[in-house]
Design a protein around this motif. Structure first.
Motif, mmCIF file in Angstrom:
data_model
loop_
_atom_site.group_PDB
_atom_site.id
_atom_site.type_symbol
_atom_site.label_atom_id
_atom_site.label_comp_id
_atom_site.label_asym_id
_atom_site.label_seq_id
_atom_site.Cartn_x
_atom_site.Cartn_y
_atom_site.Cartn_z
ATOM 1 N N GLU A 124 0.918 26.132 45.587
ATOM 2 C CA GLU A 124 1.303 26.713 44.295
ATOM 3 C C GLU A 124 0.114 27.412 43.635
ATOM 4 O OE1 GLU A 124 2.315 25.034 39.901
ATOM 5 O OE2 GLU A 124 3.493 24.176 41.533
ATOM 6 N N GLN A 125 -1.026 26.757 43.629
ATOM 7 C CA GLN A 125 -2.210 27.333 42.997
ATOM 8 C C GLN A 125 -2.683 28.594 43.712
ATOM 9 O OE1 GLN A 125 -4.714 23.833 43.037
ATOM 10 N NE2 GLN A 125 -4.078 23.248 40.964
ATOM 11 N N PHE A 126 -2.636 28.588 45.046
ATOM 12 C CA PHE A 126 -3.044 29.781 45.795
ATOM 13 C C PHE A 126 -2.117 30.951 45.498
ATOM 14 C CE2 PHE A 126 -2.634 32.563 49.475
ATOM 15 C CZ PHE A 126 -3.913 33.102 49.476
ATOM 16 N N ILE A 127 -0.818 30.733 45.590
ATOM 17 C CA ILE A 127 0.144 31.822 45.341
ATOM 18 C C ILE A 127 -0.010 32.333 43.920
ATOM 19 C CG2 ILE A 127 2.609 32.364 45.116
ATOM 20 C CD1 ILE A 127 1.598 32.339 48.020
ATOM 21 N N LYS A 128 -0.161 31.438 42.973
ATOM 22 C CA LYS A 128 -0.346 31.862 41.581
ATOM 23 C C LYS A 128 -1.617 32.688 41.416
ATOM 24 C CE LYS A 128 -0.397 30.290 36.830
ATOM 25 N NZ LYS A 128 -0.434 29.164 35.917
ATOM 26 N N SER A 129 -2.678 32.326 42.134
ATOM 27 C CA SER A 129 -3.944 33.058 41.999
ATOM 28 C C SER A 129 -3.862 34.471 42.556
ATOM 29 C CB SER A 129 -5.084 32.286 42.668
ATOM 30 O OG SER A 129 -5.018 32.385 44.077
ATOM 31 N N VAL A 130 -3.040 34.687 43.585
ATOM 32 C CA VAL A 130 -2.967 36.032 44.168
ATOM 33 C C VAL A 130 -1.797 36.858 43.647
ATOM 34 C CG1 VAL A 130 -4.268 35.452 46.250
ATOM 35 C CG2 VAL A 130 -1.771 35.293 46.282
ATOM 36 N N THR A 131 -0.762 36.205 43.119
ATOM 37 C CA THR A 131 0.406 36.968 42.642
ATOM 38 C C THR A 131 0.607 36.877 41.134
ATOM 39 O OG1 THR A 131 2.014 35.154 42.839
ATOM 40 C CG2 THR A 131 1.642 36.520 44.824
ATOM 41 N N GLY A 132 0.039 35.845 40.518
ATOM 42 C CA GLY A 132 0.268 35.611 39.098
ATOM 43 C C GLY A 132 1.579 34.892 38.830
ATOM 44 N N LYS A 133 2.288 34.517 39.896
ATOM 45 C CA LYS A 133 3.591 33.848 39.756
ATOM 46 C C LYS A 133 3.572 32.502 40.466
ATOM 47 C CE LYS A 133 5.935 38.287 39.735
ATOM 48 N NZ LYS A 133 6.825 39.172 40.454
ATOM 49 N N ILE A 134 4.434 31.616 40.007
ATOM 50 C CA ILE A 134 4.590 30.307 40.635
ATOM 51 C C ILE A 134 5.744 30.397 41.638
ATOM 52 C CG2 ILE A 134 5.218 27.895 40.226
ATOM 53 C CD1 ILE A 134 3.816 28.141 37.509
ATOM 54 N N PRO A 135 5.519 29.952 42.885
ATOM 55 C CA PRO A 135 6.610 29.980 43.870
ATOM 56 C C PRO A 135 7.734 29.038 43.444
ATOM 57 C CG PRO A 135 4.751 28.736 44.713
ATOM 58 C CD PRO A 135 4.316 29.336 43.404
ATOM 59 N N GLU A 136 8.926 29.322 43.944
ATOM 60 C CA GLU A 136 10.095 28.517 43.582
ATOM 61 C C GLU A 136 10.825 28.029 44.824
ATOM 62 O OE1 GLU A 136 12.701 30.706 41.003
ATOM 63 O OE2 GLU A 136 11.041 31.412 39.762
ATOM 64 N N VAL A 137 11.329 26.807 44.769
ATOM 65 C CA VAL A 137 12.189 26.287 45.830
ATOM 66 C C VAL A 137 13.413 27.189 45.912
ATOM 67 C CG1 VAL A 137 13.676 24.352 46.490
ATOM 68 C CG2 VAL A 137 11.361 23.912 45.622
ATOM 69 N N GLY A 138 13.797 27.544 47.124
ATOM 70 C CA GLY A 138 14.949 28.422 47.341
ATOM 71 C C GLY A 138 14.568 29.888 47.494
ATOM 72 N N GLN A 139 13.352 30.225 47.126
ATOM 73 C CA GLN A 139 12.873 31.605 47.195
ATOM 74 C C GLN A 139 12.406 31.915 48.620
ATOM 75 O OE1 GLN A 139 9.149 32.108 45.061
ATOM 76 N NE2 GLN A 139 9.702 34.193 44.501
ATOM 77 N N PRO A 140 12.784 33.082 49.163
ATOM 78 C CA PRO A 140 12.235 33.466 50.471
ATOM 79 C C PRO A 140 10.718 33.590 50.377
ATOM 80 C CG PRO A 140 14.119 34.848 49.917
ATOM 81 C CD PRO A 140 13.761 34.057 48.677
ATOM 82 N N LEU A 141 10.023 33.135 51.401
ATOM 83 C CA LEU A 141 8.563 33.168 51.386
ATOM 84 C C LEU A 141 8.043 34.571 51.109
ATOM 85 C CD1 LEU A 141 5.779 31.963 51.800
ATOM 86 C CD2 LEU A 141 6.075 32.351 54.262
ATOM 87 N N TRP A 142 8.647 35.589 51.705
ATOM 88 C CA TRP A 142 8.165 36.961 51.552
ATOM 89 C C TRP A 142 8.350 37.498 50.133
ATOM 90 C CZ3 TRP A 142 10.850 35.114 55.662
ATOM 91 C CH2 TRP A 142 12.242 35.123 55.558
ATOM 92 N N GLU A 143 9.149 36.839 49.323
ATOM 93 C CA GLU A 143 9.248 37.214 47.911
ATOM 94 C C GLU A 143 8.210 36.476 47.064
ATOM 95 O OE1 GLU A 143 13.258 36.786 46.463
ATOM 96 O OE2 GLU A 143 14.050 38.123 48.012
ATOM 97 N N ALA A 144 7.632 35.409 47.610
ATOM 98 C CA ALA A 144 6.630 34.637 46.878
ATOM 99 C C ALA A 144 5.231 35.209 47.066
ATOM 100 C CB ALA A 144 6.647 33.176 47.333
ATOM 101 N N THR A 145 5.034 35.960 48.147
ATOM 102 C CA THR A 145 3.705 36.483 48.441
ATOM 103 C C THR A 145 3.520 37.871 47.824
ATOM 104 O OG1 THR A 145 2.091 36.788 50.216
ATOM 105 C CG2 THR A 145 4.337 37.531 50.652
ATOM 106 N N VAL A 146 2.352 38.458 48.040
ATOM 107 C CA VAL A 146 2.095 39.791 47.507
ATOM 108 C C VAL A 146 2.957 40.804 48.256
ATOM 109 C CG1 VAL A 146 -0.228 39.322 46.659
ATOM 110 C CG2 VAL A 146 0.068 40.066 49.015
ATOM 111 N N PRO A 147 3.442 41.848 47.573
ATOM 112 C CA PRO A 147 4.370 42.800 48.186
ATOM 113 C C PRO A 147 3.877 43.415 49.498
ATOM 114 C CG PRO A 147 4.272 43.156 45.819
ATOM 115 C CD PRO A 147 3.215 42.143 46.155
ATOM 116 N N GLU A 148 2.587 43.694 49.595
ATOM 117 C CA GLU A 148 2.085 44.333 50.814
ATOM 118 C C GLU A 148 2.088 43.398 52.030
ATOM 119 O OE1 GLU A 148 -1.661 43.305 48.350
ATOM 120 O OE2 GLU A 148 0.303 44.117 47.932
#
Length: 106
Positions: free
Chosen positions: A35-59
């Protein structure tokens, strides 16, 4: 019960980013480090049910899908992901492994 509590403690307190995906690539479970890593690179908190590719940076979305598909097909994947945000570059080792139960990917 005690065994489960111990596993929960280890999962929650490890510095390794860990997540579990379903067979569609959606997040089932993740630890605080992820959670902390994803938040640090995207500014967002990942969510259960979310596809991984939507949780990461767009590129990295398409690469994330491709790596997930390889793992789903039984190939263990280890790659370095380079992510740059706010003039900060992070090289992050990613490991994708499928989990098989009775020969079936879960």
């Amino acid at each position: 019960k005690r065994y489960r509590e111990n596993l929960d403690i280890l999962f929650a307190n490890t510095i390794e980013e860990i997540l579990l995906l379903d067979t569609k690539g959606c997040i089932v479970l993740f630890n605080k480090s992820f959670e902390q890593f994803i938040k640090s690179v995207t500014g967002k908190i990942p969510e259960v049910g979310q596809p991984l590719w939507e949780a990461t940076v767009p590129e990295r979305a398409e690469t994330s899908k491709a790596l997930f598909q390889k793992a789903l097909n039984g190939t263990a994947v280890v790659v370095d992901a380079v992510v740059t945000r706010n003039d900060r570059t992070v090289i992050h080792e990613l490991r994708y492994n499928s989990v098989r139960i009775n020969g079936e990917v879960k």
